[in-house]
Scaffold this motif. Structure first.
Motif: not given
Length: 337
Positions: A294-316
């Motif tokens: 994702t660091t190689q990309l300019r893609s809001a969708r790629a960023v969103r998928y990582l932010r979604d992952l960040q949310t899923q990992l919040a309980p841990h």
């Protein structure tokens, strides 16, 4: 050139889709303009579109979005408005312009300029209708469905996918029909209609198995087993069937490495599935690969998928692996707002 903030409205696709089916057959395309247009000009547009499409897949929609829009408006549109051409040339010119406008829409979608994406995809559909190209029309309707479902407009996504399917059948292109089934399945999964989703996925698999890929247009080369597996993974993940989702997401990684953005999406999907399965260490390890791409990309969708992952990992968040990984996300993408 479209600029500024333009709002997306799912109803904004209703009239173009209706017009696609109800407008009379296009009139012969001839124009007595000042500048002669021939095969060299059309070949140039196709070559430029192919190059821009490769850049889009490799670096994301934000890499060359402004350049593509400028090329469409400053170089291609004048050929349509001021050119001199006969009917066969006019058809090819409009077809090439439709491909370019669709790419401009796809890039705007990838960078979260959703209203602008809607305008370009609508323009592309109008060009495809004028060129009498059902195959390209089906692909554009599928792209509209993709965007609508991504934004949560599942009813519009389903309707557009069905329109794509009818158009693909009319065009006699089974691989496009398979794509339309997949888009229907994704909208149905987001709407939590598991039975109808399973039926659509079954039809997609059967249709793709029967398709003769030797005559595919170049713009359809991305639609392969890896892409289909990714869509299956997204559908099962949306339905909470994460064992199935994991299997297909893993299979989706057997893909062509030139699709860097697609690989980032598929890795993020697999990481999200592991997070849902209560496997934060595996989610972080795979998520780290997605972050690197994702660091190689300019893609809001790629960023969103990582932010979604960040949310899923919040309980841990207290786990060292999670703390380290989410720290890397924030350091790379900026603190979450």
């Amino acid at each position: 050139m479209y600029s500024g903030r333009v709002a997306f409205h799912s109803a904004g696709y209703t009239l173009p889709a209706l017009r696609w089916f109800t407008a009379p057959d296009p009139a012969p395309i001839t124009q007595p303009g000042r500048n002669a247009v021939g095969q060299p000009e059309i070949d140039t547009i196709r070559a430029m579109t192919g190059t821009y499409r490769q850049l889009d897949n490799q670096y994301g929609g934000g890499h060359a979005r402004d350049t593509v829009a400028r090329y469409l408006h400053q170089e291609v549109t004048p050929l349509l408005t001021n050119g001199r051409f006969d009917h066969p040339t006019g058809q090819q010119l409009l077809n090439a312009a439709a491909e370019l406008a669709q790419l401009a829409g796809w890039q705007a979608y990838d960078t979260a300029h959703h209203g602008i994406a809607q305008r370009y995809l609508t323009l592309a559909l109008d060009f495809a209708h004028a060129a009498a190209d059902d195959g390209l029309g089906a692909e554009i309707l599928a792209a509209m469905s993709h965007q609508a479902t991504y934004l949560g407009h599942t009813t519009a996504g389903l309707d557009l996918a069905r329109a794509a399917g009818q158009t693909a059948h009319r065009a006699g292109l089974p691989v496009l029909a398979a794509e339309a089934h997949v888009m229907q399945a994704h909208a149905l999964a987001k709407a939590n209609d598991e039975r109808a989703c399973a039926t659509a996925l079954h039809h997609a698999e059967q249709t793709l198995d029967r398709a003769d890929r030797s005559t595919d247009p170049q713009w359809l080369s991305y639609f392969d087993e890896a892409y289909l597996s990714a869509k299956f993974g997204h559908c099962f993940h949306a339905l909470g069937r994460n064992t199935h989702a994991e299997r297909f997401a893993t299979r989706s990684l057997r893909m062509n490495d030139r699709f860097v953005r697609g690989k980032a999406f598929n890795l993020a999907l697999l990481a999200n599935i592991h997070a849902h399965q209560g496997q934060p260490d595996r989610a972080c390890a795979i998520g780290a690969q997605a972050l690197t791409l994702t660091t190689q990309l300019r893609s809001a969708r790629a960023v969103r998928y990582l932010r979604d992952l960040q949310t899923q990992l919040a309980p841990h968040r207290r786990l060292p692996a999670v703390r380290h990984f989410t720290g890397r996300i924030n350091a790379t993408l900026g603190p979450r707002r």
